[in-house]
Scaffold this active site. Structure first.
Site, PDB file in Angstrom:
ATOM      1  N   CYS A   1       0.813  -1.226   0.000  1.00 46.00           N
ATOM      2  CA  CYS A   1       0.000   0.000   0.000  1.00 46.00           C
ATOM      3  C   CYS A   1       0.842   1.270   0.000  1.00 46.00           C
ATOM      4  CB  CYS A   1      -0.914   0.027   1.220  1.00 46.00           C
ATOM      5  SG  CYS A   1      -1.926  -1.434   1.372  1.00 46.00           S
TER       6      CYS A   1
ATOM      7  N   HIS B   1      -3.675   6.988   3.852  1.00 42.61           N
ATOM      8  CA  HIS B   1      -4.077   5.772   3.140  1.00 42.61           C
ATOM      9  C   HIS B   1      -5.527   5.444   3.475  1.00 42.61           C
ATOM     10  CE1 HIS B   1      -4.115   1.879   1.431  1.00 42.61           C
ATOM     11  NE2 HIS B   1      -3.918   1.201   2.537  1.00 42.61           N
TER      12      HIS B   1
ATOM     13  N   ASN C   1     -10.337  -0.310   0.169  1.00 44.69           N
ATOM     14  CA  ASN C   1      -8.879  -0.239   0.233  1.00 44.69           C
ATOM     15  C   ASN C   1      -8.314  -0.678  -1.123  1.00 44.69           C
ATOM     16  OD1 ASN C   1      -6.153  -0.590   0.669  1.00 44.69           O
ATOM     17  ND2 ASN C   1      -6.387  -1.794   2.540  1.00 44.69           N
TER      18      ASN C   1
END
Ligand code: UT7
Length: 337
Positions: free
Chosen positions: A114, A264, A294
């Site tokens: 990520c 994030h 996500n």
């Protein structure tokens, strides 16, 4: 040498197909209430059959090139952050190079999970320090749903697909036909970190040298993303604010110097906890996890793109980005728009 790195243009893309929480309830034993209260997610975008990271990247790259007023053949580096590449060989970056016709670019993929988009900024910093002439196309793209176990309710409700691109160079540009993404945001600083001892908290190991398949093997659940959500959560809320503070300290800033925070987009509770630990007023924290879930390394560029479109980010603002993911890896960056 150069100490000025500019984002000449941005682009982003999310696939058309949307799975909302109601549809998710027809796939696994879950509820809209559980998903929203634990994660903030309402829906996620997923690719059409056959749609790849480089396909999504192509749309985002064209947008970013147009914003930068640049032709594809001016690009000297294409690098792609991904954990869900089009293929192991060739790389997603070389696929994009071919689709764009960016014939003068070297091209490679890298995996920082990520954190890939911010890791990419740091790699770009090094490349531009070595050669200020570089014109770098940074793609962060994920088809996380290609590694999603649709029978595992603890993970499948979380993920979505998407892509984002930034064009980085050492010069400000004034494109003849500027678009909303034609910013010359300056990279004021970026820091990245990793802790491999915590790597087993977030894995997808099947079909690799660590877990090879033989012809005819059946794919097991090791092929798909597995996560110890609670452990990842704890590390996320501890490490992102700590690195943000370290970065701000190194630049002589306090949180009062920051106009917007884009963390994030994995989980609304993590986003809120990071904002609180940094003493950042909630109205300065950008959130779009409810729309995309996500999307791993695509999450920051999807959020940046929407924040620019919505005028949440405006010229003159200083923006703090921070991210966290498998590896474990984490990063923080500050951009001045
Ligand atoms: O981008 C990489 C970084 N990754 C992340 O940021 C993820 C970080 N972690 C998280 O976001 C959260 O830990 C999750 C959203 C993944 C999980 O939330 P949680 O509050 O930590 O829940 P939990 O895993 O502790 O599970 C609580 C309960 C369990 O039931 P029992 O054992 O208490 O009876 C689970 O089985 O919730 C159950 N559960 C579900 N129930 C309905 C887990 N998934 C679901 C589901 N629907 N989808």
């Amino acid at each position: 040498m150069t100490d000025s790195i500019y984002f000449n243009g941005f682009g982003y893309y999310a696939p058309k197909r949307i799975i909302d929480n109601a549809e998710m309830c027809t796939i696994v034993d879950t509820t809209d209430e559980w998903i929203q209260s634990r994660t903030g997610i309402k829906e996620r975008h997923i690719v059409a059959p056959g749609e790849t990271c480089s396909d999504m990247g192509l749309v985002a790259a064209r947008q970013a090139l147009e914003a930068a007023g640049m032709n594809a053949d001016e690009i000297t580096v294409i690098m792609c952050a991904t954990v869900s590449a089009d293929s192991i060989v060739p790389s997603t970056a070389t696929r994009l190079q071919q689709k764009l016709g960016a014939t003068k670019a070297m091209a490679f993929d890298f995996n920082a999970a990520c954190s890939g988009y911010l890791y990419g900024m740091q790699i770009a910093q090094g490349l531009l320090a070595a050669n200020p002439e570089h014109k770098i196309l940074l793609l962060a793209a994920e088809v996380l749903t290609s590694r999603t176990n649709w029978t595992d309710r603890t993970t499948c409700v979380l993920f979505g697909d998407g892509a984002g691109v930034a064009i980085l160079s050492s010069e400000k540009r004034s494109p003849a036909n500027p678009t909303i993404f034609s910013h010359n945001a300056r990279l004021e600083g970026v820091m990245s970190a990793a802790d491999g001892t915590q790597g087993d908290f977030l894995t997808a190991i099947g079909g690799t040298s660590g877990h090879p398949y033989k012809l005819g093997d059946t794919v097991g659940d090791e092929f798909f993303i597995k996560m110890n959500g609670r452990e990842v959560y704890k590390h996320a809320v501890r490490n992102m604010p700590a690195l943000c503070n370290e970065l701000m300290d190194s630049l002589g800033y306090t949180i009062d110097d920051i106009d917007a925070l884009i963390p994030h987009q994995a989980n609304l509770r993590i986003i809120e906890a990071v904002g609180e630990r940094l003493n950042m007023p909630a109205e300065k924290v950008f959130v779009n996890v409810q729309k995309y879930g996500n999307t791993s390394c695509a999450s920051i560029p999807l959020a940046l793109g929407e924040a620019i479109e919505q005028n949440f980010i405006r010229p003159g603002m200083r923006v703090l980005l921070t991210t966290f993911g498998g590896g474990l890896t984490w990063s923080a960056a500050i951009l001045k728009f």
